[in-house]
Write an enzyme that holds these catalytic residues in place. Structure first.
Site, PDB file in Angstrom:
ATOM      1  N   ASP A  49      84.898   9.692  36.432  1.00  0.00           N
ATOM      2  CA  ASP A  49      85.880  10.737  36.145  1.00  0.00           C
ATOM      3  C   ASP A  49      87.292  10.231  36.433  1.00  0.00           C
ATOM      4  OD1 ASP A  49      86.700  13.605  35.695  1.00  0.00           O
ATOM      5  OD2 ASP A  49      87.268  13.408  37.793  1.00  0.00           O
ATOM      6  N   GLU A 121      80.525   9.948  31.998  1.00  0.00           N
ATOM      7  CA  GLU A 121      81.441   9.494  33.042  1.00  0.00           C
ATOM      8  C   GLU A 121      80.790   8.427  33.919  1.00  0.00           C
ATOM      9  OE1 GLU A 121      84.097  13.581  33.591  1.00  0.00           O
ATOM     10  OE2 GLU A 121      82.344  13.246  34.860  1.00  0.00           O
TER      11      GLU A 121
END
Length: 229
Positions: A49, A121
């Site tokens: 992320d 991610e």
């Protein structure tokens, strides 16, 4: 460690070959499959992320050198939100390689937005740890390329954008219909169909109705724009 056939195929779709294949396996391992000697992808998702955020922030600055912070913020959010990560994950079919427990498999885990977004991610983080920032940046820019180019449109709320598109053509507002619901009561999965008075329609599935409606609106808007191009 050698990769299984499904992970080798995912490597090919990603366009990146891992020197440490264990990182890719961890990136697609959901918590429902974790156990002794098998880590899940939550820690990688946390790192990915942040890597994604840095790559997108830099890409946006380069994409529009005159944009203000007020303009950049919604564009950034459009590129890094879970729905977008899940869309990219679907394009490279990460779902086919997900390692899921039986309960998640039975409830359509391979199609769930949250699981796909987290795995995407985690894959970015796996590439970062395996090949460094340049490798992760190159992968991310390749997979997100068209989204960066169209970010001004994508930054708009999808349902609002679809309604504006319909109104500009004298059409009635879009309809949103729940066509299916699955999963247990504590973790339902909704399928929503967005439909225009022209008969054009698109479906999307998510863990709550709002996300499913937004995803369906986005898919339908992309479809009608492509058809009219």
């Amino acid at each position: 460690m050698k990769l299984s056939a499904d992970l080798k195929e995912l490597e090919q779709r990603l366009g990146y070959r891992f020197a440490r294949p264990d990182l890719l396996r961890q990136a697609v391992t959901h918590g429902s499959m974790s156990g002794p000697g098998r880590e899940d992808n939550q820690r990688l998702e946390f790192l990915g992320d942040r890597v994604l955020g840095l790559v997108m922030a830099q890409a946006l600055l380069e994409h529009d050198k005159t944009a203000t912070e007020g303009q950049l913020a919604p564009r950034f959010n459009a590129l890094v939100r879970k729905e977008t990560c899940a869309d990219v994950a679907r394009e490279v079919d990460i779902g086919a390689a997900l390692k899921l427990g039986r309960s998640e498999q039975k409830t359509g885990g391979r199609r769930k937005m949250a699981l796909l977004g987290d795995a995407m991610e985690a894959v970015i983080a796996a590439v970062y740890l395996d090949g460094g920032f340049d490798a992760a940046q190159a992968l991310t820019l390749r997979l997100w390329g068209k989204r960066i180019a169209n970010v001004e449109d994508d930054a708009k709320d999808a349902k609002t954008a679809l309604q504006e598109w319909a109104q500009a053509r004298g059409l009635e507002p879009p309809l949103y219909l729940e066509t299916a619901r699955s999963g247990p009561d504590h973790a339902p999965v909704f399928t929503i169909e967005a439909r225009l008075s022209t008969g054009d329609q698109a479906e999307a599935t998510a863990s709550n109705k709002r996300q499913a409606e937004q995803a369906a609106a986005k898919a339908l808007l992309a479809r009608v724009r492509q058809a009219k191009a």
